[in-house]
Design an enzyme around this catalytic site. Structure first.
Site, PDB file in Angstrom:
ATOM      1  N   GLN A  79       0.819  -1.206   0.000  1.00  0.00           N
ATOM      2  CA  GLN A  79       0.000   0.000   0.000  1.00  0.00           C
ATOM      3  C   GLN A  79       0.855   1.260   0.000  1.00  0.00           C
ATOM      4  O   GLN A  79       0.488   2.267  -0.585  1.00  0.00           O
ATOM      5  CB  GLN A  79      -0.939  -0.001   1.200  1.00  0.00           C
TER       6      GLN A  79
ATOM      7  N   GLU B 281      -8.878   0.708   5.880  1.00  0.00           N
ATOM      8  CA  GLU B 281      -9.359   0.293   4.557  1.00  0.00           C
ATOM      9  C   GLU B 281      -9.101  -1.197   4.356  1.00  0.00           C
ATOM     10  O   GLU B 281      -9.991  -1.953   3.974  1.00  0.00           O
ATOM     11  CB  GLU B 281      -8.645   1.113   3.484  1.00  0.00           C
ATOM     12  N   HIS B 282      -7.858  -1.615   4.592  1.00  0.00           N
ATOM     13  CA  HIS B 282      -7.467  -3.023   4.472  1.00  0.00           C
ATOM     14  C   HIS B 282      -6.956  -3.504   5.825  1.00  0.00           C
ATOM     15  O   HIS B 282      -6.131  -2.836   6.446  1.00  0.00           O
ATOM     16  CB  HIS B 282      -6.342  -3.212   3.450  1.00  0.00           C
TER      17      HIS B 282
END
Length: 428
Positions: free
Chosen positions: A258, A326-327
């Protein structure tokens, strides 16, 4: 990169600062976007021609406004066989997952004889924004377009800038696979405005989805209400919860997956072992120089990354919920035990062999997810983002006689005599 230890007296203050930190782009683009949208609404195609020439050095009238379905099919055919097969596999898995999201209609009659229920229907037209140039992502085309088609959207219009005429062949191939109906060679806030307002070339849509830069995100935010949108997305983020039984190199790669997106992305590791945390940091430093995306990944890691040390990973869920990532990767021996206690996360990846990157491409669940702690109240893109629910009600003479007096009484209490009259007229 910062390290926080739950055993330190100042942990709560430091963790709260981490939760409250904002990584959105500092540039104030709202005024510029408002001006661009005003031009598109007033000038239509003329604004698109001028702005596309200005920002993309591309002449729409001379070189073409659109990309045909035949060109997309040809791009698909020309792809390297392994890439074509990978895109097909991804599309099949994404489609299968989202087909299970289709909501069911309801229709029943209650004890008074009143019939009621709800019917789900797709929007007529949806717009998909795809960042342009050769660095565009075909996975985003699949993730945004396939749910729309599964929902039953009849017209799916894609807009994508083609700077100096550059077109990503894999993006065109993905559009072919997903069934995109039309592709327009415009980008930026002006493309979002065209989808919302419509121009002579581009008919308006009902919903706009897809990733983009700060100008695109701001345009979607300003146009929400005239059209539906998926979300206003910010910089990407990942939170990995990992114990010392993991390979540090695996976790380092997961964190950088990311970080490489953008200098404002954020990678966070929660672990219960300081030596393991040190090993992960060392692995990150070893991996960074090997990445073609080192500049972005390094800036993200140095500025926004964090490592959080806990005495026991069973204490992680409350921290996870406050971060609302988000993740979320749960790289532990029993991920389901932790997962059962997590309330706020965009998408969760369970176990040591489920890197977030598999979800970016072909796991099945959508990779368009809420960022910036918005997973507290928002969900990832789904089929229902392209649908709306219409309720219905059917009373009979018997059921209106049962329900009507109470309805009229409530109307009287609210000072709305016409409401009451419309009910009492049917009670005579």
């Amino acid at each position: 990169m910062i390290t926080l230890d739950a055993a330190d007296p100042g942990f709560e203050t430091a963790f709260a600062a981490l939760v409250d930190s904002r990584r959105e782009v500092d540039t104030d683009v709202a005024t510029d976007v408002t001006a661009i949208l005003s031009r598109v609404r007033a000038e239509g195609d003329g604004a698109l021609i001028d702005l596309t020439q200005k920002f993309d050095r591309f002449d729409l009238d001379a070189e073409g406004w659109s990309i045909s379905r035949d060109e997309c099919a040809a791009a698909y055919t020309r792809l390297a066989p392994d890439l074509r097969a990978a895109l097909d596999l991804a599309a099949n898995r994404i489609r299968a997952y989202h087909e299970r999201q289709r909501p069911t209609d309801s229709d029943w009659t209650d004890a008074t004889g009143t019939r009621m229920g709800a019917r789900w229907t797709a929007v007529e037209a949806a717009g998909l924004y795809v960042p342009g140039g050769r660095a565009a992502y075909p996975s985003s085309v699949l993730m945004n377009a396939i749910p729309a088609k599964v929902a039953g959207v009849e017209r799916l219009a894609m807009v994508t800038p083609t700077p100096k005429g550059a077109i990503n062949a894999a993006v065109l191939a993905a559009a072919h696979i997903a069934g995109v109906d039309e592709i327009w060679r415009v980008g930026g806030a002006q493309a979002v405005g065209a989808l919302a307002y419509g121009t002579a070339h581009i008919a308006p849509v009902d919903v706009i989805v897809g990733p983009g830069n700060a100008w695109v995100a701001e345009a979607k935010r300003q146009l929400y209400g005239r059209v539906g949108i998926d979300m206003v997305a910010g910089p990407s983020e990942i939170l990995v919860v990992a114990d010392a039984d993991n390979d540090p190199a695996w976790i380092a790669a997961d964190l950088l997956s990311q970080a490489e997106h953008d200098p404002t992305s954020q990678s966070i590791l929660i672990t219960d072992n300081a030596a393991f945390a040190d090993a992960v940091v060392a692995a990150v430093e070893a991996l960074l120089p090997t990445l073609s995306t080192e500049t972005s990944a390094r800036a993200s890691w140095d500025t926004h990354a964090a490592i959080i040390l806990l005495g026991n990973l069973s204490d992680a869920p409350p921290l996870i919920d406050r971060l609302a990532p988000e993740h979320l990767e749960l790289a532990v021996a029993d991920p389901d035990a932790l997962f059962a206690r997590v309330r706020h996360a965009g998408s969760v990846f369970l176990g040591r062999h489920t890197p977030e990157a598999i979800g970016d491409y072909l796991g099945g669940p959508n990779h368009v997810l809420p960022t910036g702690r918005r997973a507290r109240f928002a969900s990832g893109l789904s089929v229902t983002d392209f649908m709306k629910r219409t309720s219905f009600l059917a009373a009979t003479p018997v059921s209106i006689a049962v329900l009507g007096p109470a309805a009229a009484t409530l109307a009287d209490a609210e000072g709305l005599p016409a409401h009451a009259a419309s009910v009492r007229a049917r009670l005579a």
